[in-house]
Motif scaffolding. Structure first.
Motif, short mmCIF file in Angstrom:
data_model
loop_
_atom_site.label_atom_id
_atom_site.label_comp_id
_atom_site.label_asym_id
_atom_site.label_seq_id
_atom_site.Cartn_x
_atom_site.Cartn_y
_atom_site.Cartn_z
N GLY A 10 -0.53 -5.80 -8.77
CA GLY A 10 -0.70 -4.39 -8.41
C GLY A 10 -1.27 -4.22 -7.02
N THR A 11 -2.25 -5.05 -6.68
CA THR A 11 -2.88 -4.97 -5.36
C THR A 11 -1.86 -5.22 -4.25
N ILE A 12 -1.07 -6.29 -4.40
CA ILE A 12 -0.07 -6.63 -3.38
C ILE A 12 1.00 -5.54 -3.29
N ALA A 13 1.48 -5.08 -4.45
CA ALA A 13 2.56 -4.10 -4.46
C ALA A 13 2.13 -2.78 -3.81
N PHE A 14 0.94 -2.29 -4.15
CA PHE A 14 0.48 -1.03 -3.59
C PHE A 14 0.07 -1.18 -2.13
N GLY A 18 1.78 1.13 0.67
CA GLY A 18 0.97 1.91 1.62
C GLY A 18 1.30 1.58 3.06
N ALA A 19 1.49 0.29 3.32
CA ALA A 19 1.82 -0.14 4.68
C ALA A 19 3.20 0.39 5.10
N ILE A 20 4.14 0.39 4.17
CA ILE A 20 5.49 0.87 4.49
C ILE A 20 5.45 2.35 4.86
N ILE A 21 4.75 3.14 4.06
CA ILE A 21 4.68 4.57 4.35
C ILE A 21 3.97 4.82 5.67
N ALA A 22 2.92 4.05 5.95
CA ALA A 22 2.21 4.20 7.22
C ALA A 22 3.13 3.95 8.40
N MET A 23 3.99 2.94 8.29
CA MET A 23 4.92 2.65 9.38
C MET A 23 6.03 3.68 9.45
N GLY A 36 -2.82 0.95 3.68
CA GLY A 36 -2.50 -0.11 2.72
C GLY A 36 -3.66 -0.42 1.80
N VAL A 37 -4.86 -0.53 2.37
CA VAL A 37 -6.05 -0.84 1.57
C VAL A 37 -6.41 0.31 0.65
N VAL A 38 -6.34 1.53 1.17
CA VAL A 38 -6.65 2.70 0.34
C VAL A 38 -5.69 2.82 -0.83
N THR A 39 -4.42 2.54 -0.59
CA THR A 39 -3.43 2.60 -1.66
C THR A 39 -3.70 1.54 -2.72
N ALA A 40 -4.08 0.35 -2.28
CA ALA A 40 -4.32 -0.76 -3.21
C ALA A 40 -5.56 -0.54 -4.08
N ALA A 68 -4.55 -8.21 -0.32
CA ALA A 68 -4.06 -6.96 0.26
C ALA A 68 -3.89 -7.09 1.76
N LEU A 69 -4.86 -7.69 2.45
CA LEU A 69 -4.79 -7.84 3.90
C LEU A 69 -3.64 -8.76 4.31
N ILE A 70 -3.44 -9.83 3.55
CA ILE A 70 -2.34 -10.74 3.85
C ILE A 70 -1.00 -10.03 3.68
N ALA A 71 -0.86 -9.28 2.58
CA ALA A 71 0.39 -8.56 2.32
C ALA A 71 0.67 -7.54 3.41
N ILE A 72 -0.35 -6.81 3.83
CA ILE A 72 -0.18 -5.80 4.88
C ILE A 72 0.21 -6.46 6.19
#
Length: 201
Positions: A10-14, A18-23, A36-40, A68-72
């Protein structure tokens, strides 16, 4: 074991969604990491507030923050090569995050020996809370309020776990996959709950 695995998924997926929407919204690198972090972790924070668990408990999840940071970072460095556009992959990652966190949130409430209705609330808030915060910060109407059937699937997970129908690790994983598939089918075939529009005179 299932709780930890679903938390990581869940953490990685969200974080990715979040990162996708931000971009998509053309945020700078700080905005991408922040969203990304807030979404996760947003859903877990909201859940903790409502069921009486200190929000500070989130800061004990060092490994989840690292994931989360690695995924972002990966999404930010290789957005087109790995993910393409939000319309293709974003909903998929959102469905995975919804399902994983709904199951995880329900399990968390059961561990605290909360009543069934609290388990359902924990499932819904953990599963959809991060996405709601993400959409609001991105200036979008939250998916849970406007899109195809969304939080209902989280509530179903909460009911099944709250009534002790699903408890073993194997059944929890099956439930996770089932909720993910149902959410994907919802947006693929435009399944929607009944709605009524008030027309102004």
């Amino acid at each position: 074991m299932a709780w930890e695995v679903l938390s990581a998924i869940g953490t990685i997926a969200f974080a990715v969604s979040g990162a996708i929407i931000a971009m998509e919204e053309e945020y700078d690198i700080f905005g991408v990491y922040l969203l990304g972090v807030v979404t996760a972790f947003g859903g877990g924070a909201i859940r903790n507030l409502l069921i009486g668990v200190p929000v500070s408990a989130l800061w004990e999840q060092e490994m989840m923050f690292q994931l989360a940071l690695i995924a972002i970072t990966v999404v930010f460095l290789f957005p087109h090569r790995l993910l393409g556009h939000w319309n293709r992959w974003g909903h998929f990652f959102d469905a995975i995050g919804l399902s994983a966190f709904a199951v995880q949130g329900a399990m968390y409430a059961v561990e605290l020996e909360l009543p069934v209705y609290a388990v359902v609330v924990a499932a819904v808030l953990t599963g959809s809370g991060g996405g709601m915060v993400r959409d609001i910060l991105a200036g979008r109407k939250p998916l849970v309020l406007r899109a195809e059937i969304y939080a209902v699937w989280a509530a179903v997970a909460g009911l099944l776990i709250g009534f002790d129908i699903v408890r073993t690790d194997t059944l929890l994983y099956i439930l996770f996959v089932t909720i993910t598939v149902l959410r994907i089918l919802s947006y693929t075939f435009k399944w929607r709950l009944p709605a009524r529009k008030i027309l102004s005179s």
